[in-house]
Design a protein around this motif. Structure first.
Motif, mmCIF file in Angstrom:
data_model
loop_
_atom_site.group_PDB
_atom_site.id
_atom_site.type_symbol
_atom_site.label_atom_id
_atom_site.label_comp_id
_atom_site.label_asym_id
_atom_site.label_seq_id
_atom_site.Cartn_x
_atom_site.Cartn_y
_atom_site.Cartn_z
ATOM 1 N N LYS A 50 9.103 26.071 46.951
ATOM 2 C CA LYS A 50 10.094 27.144 47.039
ATOM 3 C C LYS A 50 10.062 28.056 45.818
ATOM 4 C CE LYS A 50 11.829 25.719 50.956
ATOM 5 N NZ LYS A 50 11.656 26.528 52.202
ATOM 6 N N GLY A 51 9.607 27.508 44.701
ATOM 7 C CA GLY A 51 9.535 28.314 43.488
ATOM 8 C C GLY A 51 8.579 29.487 43.628
ATOM 9 N N GLN A 52 7.561 29.330 44.499
ATOM 10 C CA GLN A 52 6.627 30.427 44.724
ATOM 11 C C GLN A 52 7.333 31.615 45.375
ATOM 12 O OE1 GLN A 52 3.396 30.387 43.818
ATOM 13 N NE2 GLN A 52 3.552 28.326 42.962
ATOM 14 N N TYR A 53 8.217 31.316 46.321
ATOM 15 C CA TYR A 53 8.994 32.379 46.962
ATOM 16 C C TYR A 53 9.893 33.069 45.943
ATOM 17 C CZ TYR A 53 7.697 30.272 51.475
ATOM 18 O OH TYR A 53 7.014 29.787 52.557
ATOM 19 N N GLU A 54 10.601 32.264 45.160
ATOM 20 C CA GLU A 54 11.548 32.813 44.194
ATOM 21 C C GLU A 54 10.842 33.650 43.139
ATOM 22 O OE1 GLU A 54 13.468 29.356 42.721
ATOM 23 O OE2 GLU A 54 14.566 28.941 44.590
ATOM 24 N N ALA A 55 9.682 33.178 42.677
ATOM 25 C CA ALA A 55 8.937 33.929 41.670
ATOM 26 C C ALA A 55 8.464 35.271 42.227
ATOM 27 C CB ALA A 55 7.738 33.113 41.193
ATOM 28 N N ALA A 56 7.972 35.255 43.474
ATOM 29 C CA ALA A 56 7.502 36.508 44.092
ATOM 30 C C ALA A 56 8.649 37.489 44.277
ATOM 31 C CB ALA A 56 6.843 36.195 45.434
ATOM 32 N N SER A 108 11.426 37.616 42.560
ATOM 33 C CA SER A 108 11.902 38.090 41.257
ATOM 34 C C SER A 108 10.998 39.168 40.687
ATOM 35 C CB SER A 108 12.000 36.915 40.275
ATOM 36 O OG SER A 108 10.708 36.386 40.012
ATOM 37 N N LEU A 109 9.718 39.155 41.096
ATOM 38 C CA LEU A 109 8.775 40.173 40.628
ATOM 39 C C LEU A 109 8.766 41.400 41.533
ATOM 40 C CD1 LEU A 109 5.756 37.885 39.662
ATOM 41 C CD2 LEU A 109 7.320 39.072 38.107
ATOM 42 N N GLY A 110 9.599 41.376 42.569
ATOM 43 C CA GLY A 110 9.695 42.519 43.465
ATOM 44 C C GLY A 110 8.584 42.606 44.491
ATOM 45 N N VAL A 111 7.901 41.491 44.762
ATOM 46 C CA VAL A 111 6.828 41.484 45.756
ATOM 47 C C VAL A 111 7.446 41.508 47.154
ATOM 48 C CG1 VAL A 111 4.831 40.222 46.645
ATOM 49 C CG2 VAL A 111 5.340 40.203 44.188
ATOM 50 N N GLY A 112 6.969 42.405 48.005
ATOM 51 C CA GLY A 112 7.472 42.504 49.367
ATOM 52 C C GLY A 112 7.111 41.275 50.189
ATOM 53 N N TYR A 113 7.845 41.096 51.300
ATOM 54 C CA TYR A 113 7.630 39.906 52.135
ATOM 55 C C TYR A 113 6.208 39.851 52.676
ATOM 56 C CZ TYR A 113 8.200 36.529 55.915
ATOM 57 O OH TYR A 113 8.049 35.445 56.756
ATOM 58 N N ARG A 114 5.709 40.981 53.163
ATOM 59 C CA ARG A 114 4.366 40.996 53.739
ATOM 60 C C ARG A 114 3.310 40.651 52.701
ATOM 61 N NH1 ARG A 114 2.604 46.314 56.913
ATOM 62 N NH2 ARG A 114 4.380 45.570 58.155
#
Length: 222
Positions: free
Chosen positions: A117-123, A125-131
């Motif tokens: 789950k940390g991978q989702y949270e890190a992405a 937090s960096l503003g990476v879009g879902y796609r």
């Protein structure tokens, strides 16, 4: 009665073309099933409830009915409804792709849910879009975890391609049937195609094993 394989080998073109047809159908269905399976897994984990229901219903249909029945519906049933005639190759590829997508979607769903789950949270937090997050971060990690399961699905496709003989596709089993008609011998032709299937499965397993070692090595290097 002695075994006589010479009567089988004189008809080796049947086996050769049957093996090519088997490999062609398996390869195309595996690629299409993979693509459809990934899309279906994303549908299942989406926040849109109707899409979740569709994905679950689709999977339950193809996992809950025999593959041979699905093949008969596609090859014999669809022409009745649509008036469009499908070749045995087209029917095989379509049926196997749709069926494989159901299983691969579950494999991918499990792999995606298994990513930390940390991978989702890190992405996020960096503003990476879902796609971009799914394409560049989540899916590549999921593939590494589920690679053995994907190989098993490809092996299943290869072996299950034998049911295409039911609709007249000249794959390995049908080729053996043709040889039995010409030679009136049964044990040798079926034994030969069993060996061919075994060799193909072993080659696929070795390629997958090398790929898995390469993926693990690249992870250690990075």
């Amino acid at each position: 009665m002695k075994l006589d394989f010479s009567s089988v080998w004189q008809y080796w073109p049947f086996l050769y073309h049957g093996a090519l047809t088997t490999l062609k159908i398996t390869a195309i269905a595996a690629v299409l099933g993979f693509v459809l399976g990934v899309l279906l897994s994303l549908i299942k984990i989406s926040k849109c409830r109707p899409l979740n229901w569709f994905g679950t219903f689709y999977t339950s249909i193809f996992r809950g009915t025999p593959l041979l029945v699905q093949l008969c519906i596609v090859h014999f049933g669809l022409p009745q409804l649509t008036g469009m005639t499908l070749t045995t190759m087209q029917s095989g590829v379509l049926t196997f792709s749709l069926n494989s997508a159901a299983y691969i979607s579950e494999i991918f769903r499990g792999g995606i849910n298994g990513v930390d789950k940390g991978q989702y949270e890190a992405a996020m937090s960096l503003g990476v879009g879902y796609r971009d997050m799914m394409k560049d971060i989540i899916l590549p990690q999921a593939v590494k975890h589920i690679l053995p399961s994907l190989v098993n699905e490809a092996i299943s496709l290869l072996k299950e391609s034998s049911i295409l003989s039911y609709i007249g596709a000249v794959e390995l089993l049908r080729a053996a049937d043709q040889i039995t008609v010409l030679t009136f011998r049964f044990f040798e032709p079926y034994l030969v195609i069993a060996v061919i299937y075994y060799i193909l499965v072993m080659i696929l397993s070795m390629v997958a094993s090398r790929l898995e070692r390469w993926v693990n090595r690249s992870d250690r290097v990075s």
